[in-house]
Design a protein around this motif. Structure first.
Motif, mmCIF file in Angstrom:
data_model
loop_
_atom_site.group_PDB
_atom_site.id
_atom_site.type_symbol
_atom_site.label_atom_id
_atom_site.label_comp_id
_atom_site.label_asym_id
_atom_site.label_seq_id
_atom_site.Cartn_x
_atom_site.Cartn_y
_atom_site.Cartn_z
ATOM 1 N N LEU A 76 -19.124 19.467 28.209
ATOM 2 C CA LEU A 76 -19.351 19.433 29.672
ATOM 3 C C LEU A 76 -19.950 18.092 30.093
ATOM 4 O O LEU A 76 -19.561 17.527 31.123
ATOM 5 C CB LEU A 76 -20.275 20.578 30.077
ATOM 6 N N LEU A 448 -10.682 15.464 36.773
ATOM 7 C CA LEU A 448 -11.408 16.728 36.779
ATOM 8 C C LEU A 448 -10.502 17.881 36.364
ATOM 9 O O LEU A 448 -10.900 18.756 35.576
ATOM 10 C CB LEU A 448 -11.991 16.987 38.173
ATOM 11 N N VAL A 449 -9.267 17.866 36.869
ATOM 12 C CA VAL A 449 -8.308 18.915 36.494
ATOM 13 C C VAL A 449 -7.999 18.848 35.005
ATOM 14 O O VAL A 449 -7.914 19.881 34.317
ATOM 15 C CB VAL A 449 -7.026 18.779 37.340
ATOM 16 N N CYS A 452 -10.998 20.245 33.085
ATOM 17 C CA CYS A 452 -11.120 21.702 33.250
ATOM 18 C C CYS A 452 -10.084 22.442 32.412
ATOM 19 O O CYS A 452 -10.376 23.495 31.827
ATOM 20 C CB CYS A 452 -10.991 22.075 34.723
ATOM 21 N N ALA A 456 -11.065 24.946 29.452
ATOM 22 C CA ALA A 456 -10.627 26.340 29.561
ATOM 23 C C ALA A 456 -9.877 26.781 28.309
ATOM 24 O O ALA A 456 -10.143 27.854 27.756
ATOM 25 C CB ALA A 456 -9.753 26.515 30.800
#
Length: 465
Positions: A76, A448-449, A452, A456
């Motif tokens: 993160l 950012l995508v 993520c 995920a």
């Protein structure tokens, strides 16, 4: 008064064109998500009907297992730092500083994702399972004898056949880990650390290649995307990350030699040949990297490095052949071995398009959007190439298209049914520079995508590699 009016009109037209391009970017990424969803639904139905896919979470080789681990906080933190500061630092750092920062950040990202699964499950045990390379290194006490008899253990019907990954690759792959063991770096933990550390340098090799071809601006724009590549989920700790790095540095040295941006271009071309030759003896399928290599020479408009590079390739091939391993014989037996296993049941009609759905996850939505822009620009670029008037910006389009073409050939070959999230890493790496074609104002959102998606996948699934 007319000039300001025309300028304002041109500005509005440019803004409209940019908005149209952005809409198509989002549509392309959305279409990729739909493709993956369809592949997941269809794959689940096929697997439940006849169990012919041999994957538990189609189309990925993974299991559903939501979890966190010691690498979660670091992953993160790395993602946040690159999204917030990556584009600015990539634009401002001195070139050598940028290369060092990219390697360090790519290692941090890959390590943190691997450690989400914990040290043992995420790193130390990855290369020690029954299919992996470390299961066979004890049979290489006499390397010469092992090479001479290598092809005699490829088929499942032959005595003491090799584990799947050793049989599925030329002996250069397993010899990597034999060498580590001989140098006192044996064991799964050290092997995994080697693959992650060296594999992360592939991002640096891509930047070096782009700059050598006159695309430093594109290299700087793509640098944060090369760091936060979703493919890092499978590169650590996979031998395919090592393969990707060897191949990438081979192409980088070729670009440096072709553009004569080094002091000894002939020696560098020979070094390129050694690495590209080694690549062919790490994985049979990586012979398709000849397409990006040809693209590099075409873009540099020279064949001067070719004799020296081919000499390097011949030196590697000659060494393995003299030692008793014949590449063409190994490949022929591999095709037979491939269809002795689950590949004989895995349906080509599903995997030929489901593999592409997997590729969209490894490259990420930003990679998909970048490829869309590359393909949209390709017709005009090819017309300029034919007229001999191609400019420096076109080089990014040609190079990345060559990588896409290599991937397409690999897909159609039928020798990559499933598990392409790791097998295709050396090809998919070269699609990420297309992110430089995305509007500058959009890059942080795309980063950012990307982050993520990788987070995920790594936290919801237990990937097989």
């Amino acid at each position: 008064m007319k000039l300001p009016l025309r300028s304002a009109s041109a500005t509005r037209a440019d803004e409209d064109a940019a908005r149209t391009g952005r809409r198509w970017d989002v549509l392309a990424a959305s279409a990729a998500a739909v493709l993956f969803a369809v592949a997941a639904v269809v794959g689940t139905l096929i697997q439940r009907a006849d169990h012919s896919l041999y994957v538990d979470w189609a189309p990925l080789y993974a299991d559903w297992l939501p979890h966190v681990g010691p690498g979660t906080p670091a992953a993160l933190a790395v993602a946040a730092a690159v999204v917030v500061h990556g584009p600015r630092l990539a634009a401002r750092l001195p070139w050598r500083g940028l290369l060092g920062a990219v390697w360090a950040a790519a290692m941090a990202w890959t390590w943190s994702l691997a450690l989400v699964d914990g040290w043992h499950r995420g790193v130390a045990e990855r290369l020690t399972t029954r299919h992996e390379y470390l299961r066979g290194i004890d049979r290489f006490h006499d390397i010469g004898a092992a090479l001479r008899g290598f092809t005699g253990h490829i088929l499942l019907t032959q005595p003491d056949h090799w584990p799947a990954h050793i049989a599925g690759h030329p002996p250069g792959a397993v010899l990597t880990f034999v060498a580590l063991d001989r140098f006192g770096l044996g064991g799964g933990g050290r092997a995994g650390a080697f693959c992650i550390t060296v594999g992360a340098s592939a991002a640096v090799a891509v930047l070096v290649t782009l700059r050598a071809l006159g695309r430093e601006h594109a290299a700087r724009a793509a640098a944060p995307f090369l760091v936060l590549a979703p493919g890092a989920v499978w590169a650590g700790a996979s031998a395919d990350g090592w393969f990707a790095a060897v191949a990438a540095w081979g192409l980088a040295l070729l670009a440096l030699a072709a553009t004569r941006t080094v002091r000894a271009p002939r020696a560098v071309a020979f070094g390129s040949g050694l690495l590209l030759g080694l690549t062919v003896y790490l994985s049979y399928g990586l012979t398709l990297l000849a397409l990006p290599a040809v693209a590099v020479l075409l873009l540099a408009r020279t064949t001067r490095p070719l004799p020296f590079a081919l000499t390097g390739v011949a030196a590697v091939a000659g060494a393995f052949t003299a030692a008793g391993f014949r590449w063409w014989e190994g490949y022929s037996l591999l095709v037979t071995r491939y269809y002795q296993g689950v590949a004989s049941e895995r349906p080509y009609g599903y995997w030929v398009w489901a593999n592409l759905a997997v590729a969209t996850v490894v490259a990420g939505p930003a990679g998909v959007a970048g490829v869309r822009r590359m393909l949209a620009a390709l017709p005009d670029v090819l017309r300029r190439q034919r007229r001999g008037g191609a400019g420096t910006p076109d080089k990014l389009v040609v190079l990345t298209f060559a990588a896409l073409l290599a991937l397409a050939v690999a897909d159609l070959s039928g020798m990559s049914k499933a598990e392409t999230e790791r097998i295709w890493l050396p090809f998919l790496l070269w699609l990420l520079p297309t992110t430089a074609l995305l509007p500058a104002d959009d890059r942080r959102r795309w980063l950012l995508v990307q982050a993520c998606l990788a987070l995920a996948v790594n936290h919801l699934l237990l990937t097989g590699w």
